[in-house]
Design an enzyme around this catalytic site. Structure first.
Site, PDB file in Angstrom:
ATOM      1  N   GLY A   1      -5.582  -6.415  -7.327  1.00  0.00           N
ATOM      2  CA  GLY A   1      -4.308  -5.448  -7.667  1.00  0.00           C
ATOM      3  C   GLY A   1      -3.244  -5.624  -7.183  1.00  0.00           C
ATOM      4  O   GLY A   1      -2.766  -6.680  -6.542  1.00  0.00           O
ATOM      5  N   ASN A   2      -2.253  -4.567  -7.399  1.00  0.00           N
ATOM      6  CA  ASN A   2      -0.915  -4.810  -6.514  1.00  0.00           C
ATOM      7  C   ASN A   2      -0.533  -3.290  -6.277  1.00  0.00           C
ATOM      8  O   ASN A   2      -1.199  -2.397  -6.607  1.00  0.00           O
ATOM      9  CB  ASN A   2      -0.025  -5.534  -7.515  1.00  0.00           C
ATOM     10  N   ARG A   3       0.381  -3.339  -5.505  1.00  0.00           N
ATOM     11  CA  ARG A   3       0.927  -2.041  -4.991  1.00  0.00           C
ATOM     12  C   ARG A   3       1.981  -1.357  -5.777  1.00  0.00           C
ATOM     13  O   ARG A   3       2.276  -0.221  -5.523  1.00  0.00           O
ATOM     14  CB  ARG A   3       1.871  -2.245  -3.800  1.00  0.00           C
TER      15      ARG A   3
END
Ligand code: CTP
Ligand code: CA
Length: 226
Positions: free
Chosen positions: A33-35
């Site tokens: 995923g990412n932030r």
């Protein structure tokens, strides 16, 4: 007594907005995923709806309330987001790609939880590139007014202008990310670039920036003089 409401700039204009991260599954319990918090895209959807637009928000996995008056479609992976967006892009007047779409996904999703083979063995993950949703929408004919975001850690204006041209966008909103900037924050600063113009939006909360972005979209969609 008849109360006259202020004429809204985007009455009836159909907005499609992507927001949030994407999650790319590795196995049934793990993902890449990412932030991205999704807050910028949700703020854009809210700002457009407040100006009278008819807004559909395609949201990656985030924990945010749906803005008032906005239709929401929840997705998880980049490919799900692509499906949801392309299904609706042809019937949209404006597409705002605020999502932080994962550029890569695992080549294969393991059907069972991956096990450690031995105490010292590593794991090589093979990744393939995801479709570029924004570029696909920009290639439609006819197409909506297409707005991209560019998250950059350096040479923000140069890289963002290159993205504007390469993806043939109508407008790009560039922000500097990394080291306490951009993602996972309530405030942000944006540099808007379009063919032949620019506008720097000072650091402010995402709701204010979203309103300024939506106002710029409304102006650019109108022929000069209107
Ligand atoms: N975008 C998209 N689909 C992708 C990747 C990006 O729709 N698969 C959109 C994002 O929503 C954003 C814009 O493209 O509006 C730019 O995303 P960004 O990650 O900054 O650019 P990339 O083209 O992916 O290039 P790179 O990450 O290599 O800088
Ligand atoms: Ca990217």
């Amino acid at each position: 007594l008849v109360e006259r409401r202020r004429p809204r700039e985007l009455d009836g204009v159909r907005f499609l907005v992507s927001a949030g991260p994407t999650y790319e599954d590795i196995d049934p319990v793990r993902f890449i995923g990412n932030r991205s918090s999704g807050r910028m895209g949700f703020a854009v959807a809210a700002a457009a709806a407040a100006e009278g637009a008819q807004v559909t928000l395609v949201a990656g996995p985030v924990h945010l309330p749906t803005p008032r008056g906005v239709e929401r479609v929840d997705v998880r992976s980049a490919r799900e987001m692509r499906e949801a967006v392309l299904e609706r892009a042809g019937a949209s007047d404006v597409f705002v790609a605020a999502a932080a779409v994962g550029d890569f996904r695992p080549r294969d999703v393991a059907p069972h939880k991956l096990k450690k083979a031995s105490a010292d063995s590593g794991l090589d993950l093979s990744l393939v590139q995801n479709p570029d949703i924004l570029a696909e929408v920009a290639a439609l004919d006819p197409r909506p007014f297409v707005v991209g975001f560019a998250a950059e850690t350096e040479r923000v204006e140069e890289y963002a202008r290159a993205k504007l041209e390469r993806k043939r966008l109508d407008l790009i909103a560039a922000n500097e990310v990394g080291a306490g900037l951009g993602f996972e924050r309530e405030d942000n600063a944006l540099l808007l670039l379009w063919p032949g113009g620019r506008e720097a939006l000072d650091r402010g909360d995402k709701a204010d920036l979203a309103r300024a972005l939506v106002a710029r979209i409304a102006r650019l969609r109108k022929p000069v003089g209107e």
